[in-house]
Design a protein around this motif. Structure first.
Motif, PDB file in Angstrom:
ATOM      1  N   ILE A 194      11.806 -11.823  32.238  1.00  0.00           N
ATOM      2  CA  ILE A 194      11.874 -11.050  33.484  1.00  0.00           C
ATOM      3  C   ILE A 194      10.862 -11.588  34.503  1.00  0.00           C
ATOM      4  O   ILE A 194      11.173 -11.785  35.675  1.00  0.00           O
ATOM      5  N   TYR A 195       9.653 -11.908  34.000  1.00  0.00           N
ATOM      6  CA  TYR A 195       8.630 -12.451  34.894  1.00  0.00           C
ATOM      7  C   TYR A 195       9.117 -13.756  35.520  1.00  0.00           C
ATOM      8  O   TYR A 195       9.013 -13.987  36.717  1.00  0.00           O
ATOM      9  N   TRP A 196       9.722 -14.610  34.679  1.00  0.00           N
ATOM     10  CA  TRP A 196      10.221 -15.912  35.163  1.00  0.00           C
ATOM     11  C   TRP A 196      11.332 -15.713  36.202  1.00  0.00           C
ATOM     12  O   TRP A 196      11.343 -16.363  37.239  1.00  0.00           O
ATOM     13  N   VAL A 197      12.231 -14.750  35.874  1.00  0.00           N
ATOM     14  CA  VAL A 197      13.335 -14.494  36.807  1.00  0.00           C
ATOM     15  C   VAL A 197      12.790 -14.028  38.157  1.00  0.00           C
ATOM     16  O   VAL A 197      13.169 -14.525  39.219  1.00  0.00           O
ATOM     17  N   ILE A 198      11.824 -13.092  38.099  1.00  0.00           N
ATOM     18  CA  ILE A 198      11.286 -12.555  39.355  1.00  0.00           C
ATOM     19  C   ILE A 198      10.572 -13.639  40.152  1.00  0.00           C
ATOM     20  O   ILE A 198      10.816 -13.832  41.338  1.00  0.00           O
ATOM     21  N   THR A 199       9.693 -14.399  39.460  1.00  0.00           N
ATOM     22  CA  THR A 199       8.901 -15.361  40.228  1.00  0.00           C
ATOM     23  C   THR A 199       9.723 -16.539  40.720  1.00  0.00           C
ATOM     24  O   THR A 199       9.661 -16.892  41.882  1.00  0.00           O
ATOM     25  N   SER A 200      10.528 -17.161  39.848  1.00  0.00           N
ATOM     26  CA  SER A 200      11.186 -18.376  40.309  1.00  0.00           C
ATOM     27  C   SER A 200      12.538 -18.169  40.945  1.00  0.00           C
ATOM     28  O   SER A 200      12.917 -18.921  41.829  1.00  0.00           O
ATOM     29  N   ILE A 201      13.273 -17.147  40.537  1.00  0.00           N
ATOM     30  CA  ILE A 201      14.587 -16.967  41.156  1.00  0.00           C
ATOM     31  C   ILE A 201      14.490 -16.018  42.333  1.00  0.00           C
ATOM     32  O   ILE A 201      14.928 -16.315  43.431  1.00  0.00           O
ATOM     33  N   TRP A 202      13.811 -14.924  42.114  1.00  0.00           N
ATOM     34  CA  TRP A 202      13.698 -13.923  43.175  1.00  0.00           C
ATOM     35  C   TRP A 202      12.833 -14.465  44.319  1.00  0.00           C
ATOM     36  O   TRP A 202      13.231 -14.504  45.466  1.00  0.00           O
ATOM     37  N   PHE A 203      11.633 -14.939  43.959  1.00  0.00           N
ATOM     38  CA  PHE A 203      10.734 -15.418  45.014  1.00  0.00           C
ATOM     39  C   PHE A 203      11.022 -16.860  45.431  1.00  0.00           C
ATOM     40  O   PHE A 203      10.692 -17.264  46.521  1.00  0.00           O
ATOM     41  N   GLY A 204      11.589 -17.670  44.528  1.00  0.00           N
ATOM     42  CA  GLY A 204      11.730 -19.093  44.830  1.00  0.00           C
ATOM     43  C   GLY A 204      10.389 -19.754  44.633  1.00  0.00           C
ATOM     44  O   GLY A 204       9.485 -19.181  44.026  1.00  0.00           O
TER      45      GLY A 204
ATOM     46  N   ASN B 190       3.207 -24.037  42.666  1.00  0.00           N
ATOM     47  CA  ASN B 190       1.878 -24.496  43.016  1.00  0.00           C
ATOM     48  C   ASN B 190       1.612 -25.919  42.535  1.00  0.00           C
ATOM     49  O   ASN B 190       0.923 -26.131  41.568  1.00  0.00           O
ATOM     50  N   LEU B 191       2.165 -26.910  43.253  1.00  0.00           N
ATOM     51  CA  LEU B 191       1.901 -28.300  42.920  1.00  0.00           C
ATOM     52  C   LEU B 191       0.533 -28.657  43.467  1.00  0.00           C
ATOM     53  O   LEU B 191       0.129 -28.176  44.503  1.00  0.00           O
TER      54      LEU B 191
END
Ligand SMILES: CC(=O)N[C@H]1[C@@H](OP(=O)(O)OP(=O)(O)OC[C@H]2O[C@@H](n3ccc(=O)[nH]c3=O)[C@H](O)[C@@H]2O)O[C@H](CO)[C@H](O)[C@@H]1O
Ligand SMILES: [Mn+2]
Length: 318
Positions: free
Chosen positions: A26-36, A42-43
């Motif tokens: 869920i955390y991954w979905v929110i951060t990378s899909i929801w937020f982009g 953070n490169l």
């Protein structure tokens, strides 16, 4: 009873595992899909500076995503003009230069090499990939290596003005006593691009070999200068590199009229130019390393390097 307790315990462990995995997902979905990526992508590097004080990026391994940056430029149908000079015995470097460029340099993009030489018959027959072109231009021989090195500015100025306008979008001007070992591609593109000299990237400013005599147009006072750039590689848009080469050529002509030659020739004038015309992008020493056999903790990948050469043997004079 103990059997039952054990079952409950295992059930509990399984529940923990599933719960943690789910919350991770869920955390991954929110951060990378929801937020982009705009919030969390953070490169960057913490061991080296990856941006200048005037907000120009400094390109190091780990500061860009090659898939993302490739897809941006793929849509633009760009041509990268690449110039290289090989006079006298320096024709011996051409084979490795061209073969390694075909393997690592702007792979998948249109590249047009412009090769200046006094001996077109010595240009090796290197098989070029699709959309890769080579134009050989003949120059008269010169008997001072410093003159060969410095004359590049005026010749490039003329090439850009007379021939490149409708032929290319970007240009890189490279030394020939070099070889590619890793990716050098669209991440390096910018309006005005300088490469930090591999011997000075970790040196204090007073060590920089800027021209220190006020009589030369390349003069830089002790308290000025941001980086020490190499003369062996620079580039950018046609317009900006035309202005750079024209300015350096004019400044060198003033020096000639005043009977002075800057300590590191056109490299000194290039550094003076970059002092007043800040590069919009800097390439780390990954983009011109010393020699493949030398290492540094900061340089995680050597993309392009000088080759070891015996100056006394290859140059026409000392
Ligand atoms: C690491 C670095 O920053 N190197 C710079 C340095 O030494 P370098 O030792 O790298 O200079 P160099 O001998 O490679 O000369 C520069 C370039 O001129 C051409 N060439 C030179 C001699 C010759 O007989 N035939 C020929 O074709 C060739 O393309 C060569 O790559 O100083 C030069 C001028 O002061 C340039 O600024 C170089 O870029
Ligand atoms: Mn060189």
């Amino acid at each position: 009873m103990t059997m039952r307790l054990r079952q409950i315990f295992y059930f509990f462990l399984l529940g923990m595992f599933v719960g943690l995995s789910l919350s991770g997902l869920i955390y991954w979905v929110i951060t990378s899909i929801w937020f982009g990526n705009h919030l969390t992508g953070n490169l960057g590097r913490t061991d080296v500076a990856s941006v200048t004080q005037w907000l120009a990026p400094i390109v190091w391994e780990g500061t860009f995503d090659s898939t993302v940056i490739d897809s941006i430029y793929k849509q633009q149908n760009i041509t990268v003009a690449t110039t290289v000079f090989a006079l006298g015995k320096y024709t011996r470097f051409l084979k490795d230069f061209l073969e390694s460029a075909e393997e690592h340099y702007f792979v998948g993009f249109r590249v047009h090499y412009y090769l200046f030489t006094d001996q077109p018959e010595e240009v090796p027959n290197v098989k070029l990939g699709q959309e890769r072109y080579l134009t050989v231009k003949k120059l008269p021989s010169m008997n001072r290596w410093q003159d060969i090195s410095m004359s590049r500015m005026g010749i490039l100025e003329k090439l850009i003005k007379d021939e490149l306008a409708s032929e290319a979008d970007y240009i890189f001007c490279l030394d020939v006593d070099t070889k590619f070992h890793g990716r050098w591609s669209v991440e390096s593109l910018g309006r005005l691009v300088g490469v930090i000299h591999p011997w000075f990237f970790d040196a204090p400013r007073f060590i920089f070999t800027y021209e220190r005599r006020p009589e030369s147009q390349a003069y830089i006072p002790a308290e000025e200068g941001d980086y020490y750039f190499t003369g062996a590689a620079f580039g950018g848009s046609l317009e900006d590199v035309h202005h750079l080469t024209k300015t350096c050529r004019e400044q060198m002509n003033i020096d000639i009229a005043n009977s002075i030659e800057a300590i590191w020739h056109e490299e000194s004038h290039l550094n003076k130019y970059f002092l007043h015309n800040k590069p919009s992008k800097l390439l780390s020493p990954e983009y011109l390393w010393r020699d493949i056999s030398m290492s540094s903790g900061y340089v995680k990948i050597i993309r392009f390097s000088h080759v070891a050469k015996n100056n006394a043997e290859v140059r026409p004079n000392l």
